[in-house]
Design a protein around this motif. Structure first.
Motif, short mmCIF file in Angstrom:
data_model
loop_
_atom_site.label_atom_id
_atom_site.label_comp_id
_atom_site.label_asym_id
_atom_site.label_seq_id
_atom_site.Cartn_x
_atom_site.Cartn_y
_atom_site.Cartn_z
N SER A 1 68.93 42.62 62.06
CA SER A 1 70.31 43.24 61.60
C SER A 1 70.95 43.46 63.08
O SER A 1 70.42 43.82 63.85
CB SER A 1 69.90 44.03 60.64
OG SER A 1 69.27 43.97 59.40
N ASN A 2 72.24 43.44 62.82
CA ASN A 2 73.26 44.00 63.81
C ASN A 2 73.39 43.07 64.97
O ASN A 2 73.97 43.50 65.99
CB ASN A 2 72.96 45.44 64.00
CG ASN A 2 72.90 46.55 62.79
OD1 ASN A 2 73.71 46.30 61.97
ND2 ASN A 2 71.74 47.21 62.50
N ARG B 1 77.19 45.72 62.53
CA ARG B 1 77.12 44.74 61.16
C ARG B 1 78.23 43.81 61.49
O ARG B 1 79.26 43.98 62.29
CB ARG B 1 77.35 45.66 60.08
CG ARG B 1 76.22 46.57 59.92
CD ARG B 1 76.45 47.43 58.68
NE ARG B 1 76.72 46.78 57.62
CZ ARG B 1 75.83 46.24 56.72
NH1 ARG B 1 74.34 46.58 56.80
NH2 ARG B 1 76.12 45.54 55.44
N VAL B 2 78.02 42.52 60.83
CA VAL B 2 78.82 41.49 60.97
C VAL B 2 80.53 42.00 60.50
O VAL B 2 81.25 41.58 61.42
CB VAL B 2 78.71 40.49 59.96
CG1 VAL B 2 79.66 39.45 59.87
CG2 VAL B 2 77.32 39.83 60.40
N GLU B 3 80.54 42.74 59.50
CA GLU B 3 81.86 43.23 59.21
C GLU B 3 82.66 44.08 60.18
O GLU B 3 83.82 44.25 60.12
CB GLU B 3 81.83 43.72 57.75
CG GLU B 3 81.21 45.02 57.51
CD GLU B 3 79.79 44.78 57.19
OE1 GLU B 3 79.22 43.74 57.50
OE2 GLU B 3 79.16 45.93 56.44
N ASP B 4 81.85 44.51 60.98
CA ASP B 4 82.50 45.46 62.20
C ASP B 4 82.44 44.87 63.47
O ASP B 4 82.67 45.50 64.57
CB ASP B 4 81.63 46.86 61.95
CG ASP B 4 81.46 47.41 60.63
OD1 ASP B 4 82.49 47.52 59.98
OD2 ASP B 4 80.64 48.04 60.35
N THR C 1 75.69 45.05 69.35
CA THR C 1 75.10 45.38 68.22
C THR C 1 76.17 46.05 67.32
O THR C 1 76.61 47.04 67.46
CB THR C 1 73.87 46.52 68.06
OG1 THR C 1 74.04 47.65 68.56
CG2 THR C 1 72.64 45.41 68.71
#
Ligand code: NAD
Length: 260
Positions: A150-151, A98-101, A96
């Motif tokens: 999310s995530n 976020r997309v940008e991470d 898990t």
């Protein structure tokens, strides 16, 4: 009815896959286990299952992120059992962020294990099923094959992909005795989910029971986990003649998660 048939269950050294392997062995199915873990414990599990149900139980340590090892596993099962009648694609991992991470390597790994492995096992096992005109392919997708959270970009994308692959394989074999369906569990309390409960407890400073209740409360209206045994019961149904006209379905077992 399934007596003397043979199955591969990927990722069956733990959790849902182990529940499915047990249920198949109880029905007289020879099973090839697969997955990671302590080799002595796996050898013990293999021997115990075989003795309890009078079936042949084998183990392959094939890595589901490796197409060459997947092909070898299917050939090994065909050689040992004479056939692979039932293929359960269950191996899966979670990560898990976020997309940008989201780390590149985690994206690639989840795509390989959770999605591409299903393609490679099916590709390897189908020709012999087609020769015998009987087969059951069951892909353990997820509610995350139908809705997102999310995530979980890689997991959600991979599981949506599994449902697409399931439909395609079902259509290509629609006029045969081979069916392909997906099962979409909601929360099932396995090591994969326990890690998410532990992370939540640390992140929110919650005691374990409260973190578990929070996890269920966010998504699963029944407020109860589904169990590996319940997922296995659906696998047995999909293997039965009663399910012959279930083709390309995505069967949810999710305590109401996707009904909302
Ligand atoms: P788990 O972690 O208990 O078991 C995963 C299994 O996959 C283990 O046997 C592990 O050794 C094996 N595995 C992992 N990477 C592998 C690899 N590279 N090659 C071979 N085997 C590998 O997890 P689980 O919760 O039982 O999950 C099983 C499946 O069910 C997964 O596909 C998961 O996405 C899906 N699922 C789980 C839940 C849930 O709430 N637990 C919900 C929906 C879907």
């Amino acid at each position: 009815m399934l007596n003397n048939k043979s199955a591969i269950v990927t990722g069956s050294t733990s959790g849902i896959g182990l529940g499915i392997a047990r249920a198949l062995a109880e029905q007289g199915v020879n099973v090839m286990l697969n997955g990671f873990g302590d080799h002595a414990a796996i050898a013990d599990l293999t021997a115990t299952l075989a003795a309890a149900h009078g079936v042949t139980v084998l183990y392959s340590d094939a890595d589901m992120s490796r197409p060459d090892q997947i092909e070898a596993m299917v050939r090994q099962a065909e050689a040992a059992f004479g056939a692979v009648d039932i293929l359960v694609n269950n191996a899966g991992i979670q990560y898990t962020a976020r997309v940008e991470d989201f780390p590149h390597d985690k994206w690639e790994q989840i795509m390989a294990i959770n999605l591409s492995s299903n393609f490679y096992t099916i590709r390897a096992a189908l020709p012999a099923m087609q020769q015998r005109n009987w087969g059951r392919i069951i892909n353990i997708a997820s509610v995350h094959g139908q809705v997102a959270s999310s995530n979980k970009a890689a997991y959600v994308a991979a599981k949506h992909g599994v449902i697409g692959l399931t439909k395609t394989v079902a259509l290509e074999n629609a006029r045969s005795g081979i069916t392909c369906n997906a099962i979409c569990p909601g929360w099932v309390l396995t090591p994969l989910v326990q890690k998410q409960i532990d992370d939540l407890a640390v992140r929110e400073g919650l005691p374990p029971q409260a973190a578990q209740a929070r996890l269920l409360g966010e998504k699963q209206p029944s407020q109860e986990f589904a169990t590996p045994e319940q997922i296995a019961a659906a696998v047995l149904f999909l293997c039965s003649d009663g399910a012959r006209q279930m083709r390309g379905a995505a069967l949810t077992i999710d305590g109401g998660w996707t009904a909302q």
